[in-house]
Motif scaffolding. Structure first.
Motif, PDB file in Angstrom:
ATOM      1  N   HIS A   7       0.743   3.666   5.756  1.00 23.58           N
ATOM      2  CA  HIS A   7       0.103   3.019   4.602  1.00 23.58           C
ATOM      3  C   HIS A   7      -0.798   1.891   5.101  1.00 23.58           C
ATOM      4  O   HIS A   7      -0.529   1.311   6.146  1.00 23.58           O
ATOM      5  N   PRO A   8      -1.830   1.540   4.304  1.00 24.54           N
ATOM      6  CA  PRO A   8      -2.647   0.389   4.708  1.00 24.54           C
ATOM      7  C   PRO A   8      -1.838  -0.898   4.672  1.00 24.54           C
ATOM      8  O   PRO A   8      -0.963  -1.061   3.822  1.00 24.54           O
ATOM      9  N   CYS A  36      -0.554   8.213  -2.881  1.00 22.26           N
ATOM     10  CA  CYS A  36       0.539   7.289  -2.629  1.00 22.26           C
ATOM     11  C   CYS A  36       0.869   6.433  -3.847  1.00 22.26           C
ATOM     12  O   CYS A  36       0.169   5.478  -4.170  1.00 22.26           O
TER      13      CYS A  36
HETATM   14 ZN    ZN Z   1       0.594   4.106   0.660  1.00 24.96          ZN
END
Ligand code: ZN
Lengths: 221, 195
Positions: A7-8, A36
């Motif tokens: 994830h970022p 997401c």
């Molecule tokens: Zn994510």
């Protein structure tokens, strides 16, 4: 112990929420968000932070002239006055934000050979020079041919691959810095298509390309 | 702790503005629209001026863009899903991104239209989104209590539209410090906890 991050980072998501991220990087975040739920939830709250900060500003009063001009224009406004957002689609692995570059499907794109395992197609450049491209890695193929001079942002659109840190699946997001000597390999069952944004020029690490590298670098200087 | 569990009560003002939205959507009511303008136009102008101090024309243009969208999109705005203030913020942000792209010295073909959701009914699960509105009050309280160095960095990023690198240059801080301050601030505000 190394663990894959898919994830970022928070501060990247916050910059996206603030609208202060280069559009090329924002493309990657946007593509990830469609996959997401947990990042989408975080984003909703980050937008709320922006909203609260905006409300804390000292209001800057607007003129009556502006107000009247706007009120007078209302009757003549039509939906054509807005940039129309495409609906989110569920029957395609092409994220909404990439439809502007991809008309029909991945197959119809002008893919170019990068190595025996990789094909690529450049989608566009950002105003900061970053390159936005798709990479297609054949089943079991290695994506190890390049490192890069700047950060590289990747989102998997189809298929999956793995490296020393773990397995990456559809929708997964990763940022890799210049020191990363990663050796991702596509899984055997199918080819893997990723969105990749590179800030600097790609640097090839093969023997021959190592000799070429100073030239590549100079061209970007 | 208790503030997270009790349901937050929207302010009277927000309720009144929400009613205006309904009148704009259902009746195309211009006086309701004028009320929305009176409340939001000064906020939108302040937001624009935070990034470009002194640029009143740019600020007016942003107001025009955002309020045009409010008028045209009113019927698709769903008050049970999105806080009106937050919706206005996302519209202002999107219009600003678009304006900057159109007026950038360095052109890019990337069109942001499809990158940032404008409607609240897509993206996160509506049920969870409704639950999140309870956290709104705590974000407001949390912002008040942030150490100055952390609120300063959020202001740079959110209002002045600075990249982390620009913030690092302006504040003469290492890039890593800028990022970690953003992270610390968000942690304090509890916006990153997925419930
Ligand atoms: Zn994510």
């Amino acid at each position: 112990m190394s663990k894959s991050i898919t994830h970022p980072f928070e501060e990247l998501l916050a910059a996206y929420s603030a609208g202060s991220l280069p559009l090329s990087q924002a493309l990657c975040i946007s593509a990830h968000l469609e996959h997401c739920e947990s990042c989408a939830q975080k984003l909703a709250r980050l937008n709320r932070v922006g909203s609260e900060l905006m409300q804390q500003l000292k209001p800057a009063s607007a003129s009556d002239e502006l107000k009247n001009r706007l009120l007078d224009s209302l009757d003549s406004l039509t939906a054509d006055d807005l940039p129309e957002q495409r609906p989110l689609s569920t029957d395609s692995s092409i994220p909404r934000c990439l439809h502007q570059f991809i008309d029909r499907g991945y197959d119809d794109l002008p893919w170019k050979r990068v190595s025996s395992d990789i094909q690529s197609v450049e989608l566009c450049r950002d105003s900061n020079g970053a390159k936005v491209e798709l990479l297609k890695i054949k089943p079991g193929g290695s994506a190890t041919t390049h490192t890069h001079l700047g950060d590289e942002y990747t989102v998997i659109l189809e298929g999956s691959f793995s490296d020393e840190a773990g397995v990456y699946r559809e929708g997964d997001f990763m940022v890799r810095g210049t020191e990363d000597q990663h050796t991702p390999v596509a899984t055997q069952d199918r080819e893997c298509i990723c969105l990749a944004v590179t800030e600097g020029p790609v640097q090839f690490t093969g023997l021959f390309s190592r000799m070429l590298n100073p030239l590549i670098r100079r061209n970007y200087a | 702790m208790s503030s997270m569990t009790k349901r937050s009560i929207p302010s009277d003002k927000l309720v009144a503005l929400g009613a205006c939205m309904t009148r704009v959507a259902n009746d195309r009511d211009k006086s309701a629209f004028a009320e929305l303008f009176d409340h939001y136009a000064p906020q939108i102008r302040a937001y624009s001026l935070a990034r470009e101090p002194g640029s009143d024309l740019v600020a007016d243009e942003l107001v025009q863009e955002v309020m045009t969208r409010v008028w045209l999109k009113a019927s698709s705005y769903n008050s049970s899903l999105a806080n009106l203030n937050t919706w206005i913020f996302t519209l202002a942000r999107n219009c600003r991104i678009d304006y900057l792209r159109r007026n950038s010295r360095y052109a890019t073909e990337i069109d942001p239209t499809d990158m940032f959701n404008e409607m609240a009914d897509e993206g996160p699960d509506p049920f969870q989104l409704a639950q999140q509105s309870r956290a709104e009050e705590s974000i407001r309280e949390g912002l008040k209590q942030l150490p100055r160095e952390q609120s300063e960095i959020l202001t740079k990023v959110y209002l002045e539209g600075k990249s982390h690198q620009q913030a690092s240059d302006e504040l003469k801080l290492p890039l890593g410090t800028v990022k970690s301050r953003v992270r610390l601030a968000l942690k304090k505000l509890e916006v990153l906890v997925v419930r």
